[in-house]
Design an enzyme around this catalytic site. Structure first.
Site, short mmCIF file in Angstrom:
data_model
loop_
_atom_site.label_atom_id
_atom_site.label_comp_id
_atom_site.label_asym_id
_atom_site.label_seq_id
_atom_site.Cartn_x
_atom_site.Cartn_y
_atom_site.Cartn_z
N HIS A 155 -3.53 4.19 6.48
CA HIS A 155 -2.44 3.83 5.57
C HIS A 155 -1.10 4.25 6.17
O HIS A 155 -0.97 5.33 6.75
CB HIS A 155 -2.63 4.51 4.22
CG HIS A 155 -4.00 4.31 3.63
ND1 HIS A 155 -4.31 3.25 2.83
CD2 HIS A 155 -5.13 5.05 3.74
CE1 HIS A 155 -5.58 3.33 2.46
NE2 HIS A 155 -6.10 4.42 3.01
N ASP A 166 0.84 -1.20 0.00
CA ASP A 166 0.00 0.00 0.00
C ASP A 166 0.87 1.25 0.00
O ASP A 166 1.76 1.40 0.84
CB ASP A 166 -0.89 -0.05 1.24
CG ASP A 166 -1.76 1.18 1.43
OD1 ASP A 166 -1.93 1.94 0.46
OD2 ASP A 166 -2.29 1.37 2.54
#
Length: 613
Positions: free
Chosen positions: A425, A252
């Site tokens: 994230h 990610d």
């Protein structure tokens, strides 16, 4: 008390409490394991056609392919697949919300045309978590890919099934629940082992995909958990992966361009509690409908402070009900009240959870701010909290919403003023920790614009990988994965936008988008001409309508010039033969368009209407 249960430790927002033993959790109440059977920054005009090349299979050399269909050049539309011989495993199927280049569109979904001829080869889909940008495209593509078995966690399963209720004519999805430690043989050449990962929604899972070329790993969207002091915790899963000889990590990259670490979730909750406690009137909190970890903590904090909670927004209400039914949230029956009862409570005893923190025109908070909500009206004593970050592209709409609210209430908070949002994230420092522990031989940055993915590749190189092992790909590119390396080939598959507009899927083509953009930029002029069908002679003065171009009453000279030009055009048509309608309309379109550009330096859309009598 409201809390999210954890089966293995005191608190973990991504695991839930079960009354059945662990073995029953893993294998009970689910279908048998499936085995093998006999363009965000790039505009939608971008087309990629499959290259005509000789594949290694055609040479008799089996190879593992990795192909991203979305999520590499935008925020959202996450979808990819691995392919080996006649077996395919897909990963996620999400939507992307519309952008400036796609006016009037509801969603953008992955282009699966390269998979349709191979639908019988798709052995399964792994869904990493329940956010819309990972699951919401499923109803639109499920029939095109043959309705394969879906492997995902319990909450994601419930969210997918809720979504499919809106599509009663579709086949029901076949879903197998998987959880921490589960190992599933998906096909002859693919076996997946699943583990929980920390994100902003419960039941987020990562996986190791065992393939003939080695172990591939993905966390989906994830972050490193941190305690109240900011120290990383629960790093065991990354340490375990470090012992599994990970060939390639799909990583990610959403926050890879940002230094530091994400704000610990306990800090967020502590700051929110302080705001709630000091508020003199009602508290209105806007956040994402699927940010269930945050929603659970807010409900728990409100209960602790004696505030009843009203939920404003259908999607948020549905998600909370699903989470409660599965045991992820627990609260007293009368603690969450219908939004219609807000005005029956004392202001300092109410907290309203609302959708609309991104400034969406029809969302709950926007309707409240605009005075359009059927029950809730803003008061100066209200405290409004934006407990989410701004999705790229929504900056203007969010700022306009905050300005509107600030004119009506005394206290408005957002994540830039106070730590009241923690991203789901990893930032750079957390990525460094993960890479140091996992020790992958290769990294493919995923999920984000190229700038962000390149930043993730730089972090991987900083942690010891050579440049050729931090592999940057675009949507539609095909990577060949050998036993020791990843090579981006010259082969490509189509990834041009597939647009969902109302009931239409894929029927809004690029020419339609160009027309919409032209109309938005330059407006249009409709020219209505009545002629004699026998000789093309003009029978009456042409009617001219302008929309979004000029105000005709203030531009009589230009209007007169257009009519004079039209008469001149039609007089030049030969009278000996019947005029061809398409020729006449094309002549009007070209000549009037050029005339308007000469006079105004603008190019509106010119729509000729020809009436033959």
């Amino acid at each position: 008390m409201t809390r999210i249960q954890a089966p293995k430790r005191d608190f973990h927002p991504h695991k839930r409490e079960h009354n059945q033993p662990r073995e029953a959790q893993r294998h009970g109440n689910r279908p048998p394991q499936h085995r093998s059977q006999p363009h965000a920054q790039r505009p939608p005009q971008h087309h990629v056609q499959p290259a005509q090349i000789v594949t290694h299979e055609e040479k008799g050399e089996p190879m593992l392919r990795y192909v991203p269909l979305g999520g590499m050049e935008q925020i959202g539309q996450n979808c990819a697949y691995f392919e080996y011989k006649d077996e395919i495993v897909m990963i996620d199927a999400g939507i992307q919300f519309p952008e400036e280049e796609t006016p009037g569109v509801d969603y953008i979904i992955p282009n699966v045309s390269s998979l349709e001829p191979k639908r019988q080869n798709i052995r399964g889909i792994i869904l990493t978590h329940g956010h819309y940008d990972h699951i919401h495209a499923l109803p639109y593509i499920i029939q095109k890919i043959g309705n394969p078995i879906i492997y995902t966690a319990a909450l994601t399963k419930a969210l997918v099934e809720k979504r499919f209720e809106e599509f009663p004519n579709l086949p029901r999805p076949k879903i197998q629940i998987v959880g921490d430690g589960d190992r599933v043989r998906i096909s002859s050449h693919f076996t997946a082992e699943f583990f929980y990962i920390d994100h902003t929604i419960p039941d987020a899972i990562g996986f190791i995909l065992e393939t003939p070329m080695g172990n591939m790993a993905s966390f989906g969207d994830f972050r490193v958990e941190r305690d109240l002091d900011g120290n990383p915790v629960h790093l065991e899963i990354f340490e375990k992966l470090g012992k599994r000889n990970i060939h390639t990590l799909l990583m990610d990259s959403t926050n890879a361009d940002m230094e530091g670490t994400s704000v610990p979730e306990p800090v967020v909750i502590k700051n929110l509690e302080m705001i709630f406690e000091n508020a003199q009137g009602r508290v209105i909190v806007a956040t994402f409908a699927s940010l269930l970890v945050r929603l659970a903590e807010i409900i728990m904090t409100a209960e602790k402070l004696g505030r009843r909670v009203a939920i404003n927004g259908r999607s948020m209400k549905n998600n909370v009900e699903i989470a409660k039914s599965l045991g992820y949230m627990k609260f007293k029956k009368d603690h969450v009240i219908p939004v219609e009862e807000v005005n029956k409570q004392k202001d300092d005893k109410v907290l309203i959870l609302s959708t609309g923190g991104q400034g969406e025109p029809n969302a709950g908070l926007t309707r409240i701010a605009n005075g359009e909500h059927k029950v809730v009206r803003l008061k100066p004593s209200d405290t409004v909290v934006f407990s989410s970050s701004v999705v790229p592209g929504n900056e203007r709409s969010v700022q306009a919403l905050q300005d509107n609210i600030a004119r009506q209430v005394d206290n408005v908070y957002n994540y830039r003023l106070l730590d009241i949002h923690s991203s789901g994230h990893c930032l750079k420092e957390d990525l460094r920790i993960v890479l140091k522990l996992v020790k992958p031989r290769n990294v493919i940055p995923i999920h984000g614009y190229f700038f962000k993915r390149k930043a993730a590749a730089s972090v991987a190189q900083e942690m010891g990988l050579t440049k050729d092992r931090a592999v940057l790909m675009d949507n539609g590119q095909v990577a060949r994965i050998d036993e020791d390396k990843v090579t981006v080939t010259s082969q490509r598959v189509p990834t041009n936008y597939v647009l969902v507009d109302g009931l239409g899927v894929g029927d809004v083509q690029e020419v339609v988008l160009r027309d919409r953009l032209l109309l938005a930029d330059e407006g249009m002029v409709v020219v209505i001409v009545t002629i004699d069908r026998r000789n093309g002679r003009l029978l009456k003065t042409p009617d001219i309508i302008s929309r979004g171009f000029i105000y005709l009453k203030d531009n009589q000279e230009l209007l007169h010039g257009m009519r004079t030009k039209l008469k001149s055009l039609l007089e030049r048509i030969p009278k000996s033969t019947e005029p061809e309608p398409d020729y006449v309309k094309g002549l009007i379109r070209d000549q009037i368009g050029q005339f308007l550009y000469t006079k105004t330096k603008r190019r509106p859309m010119v729509l000729p209407v020809l009436i033959e009598l």
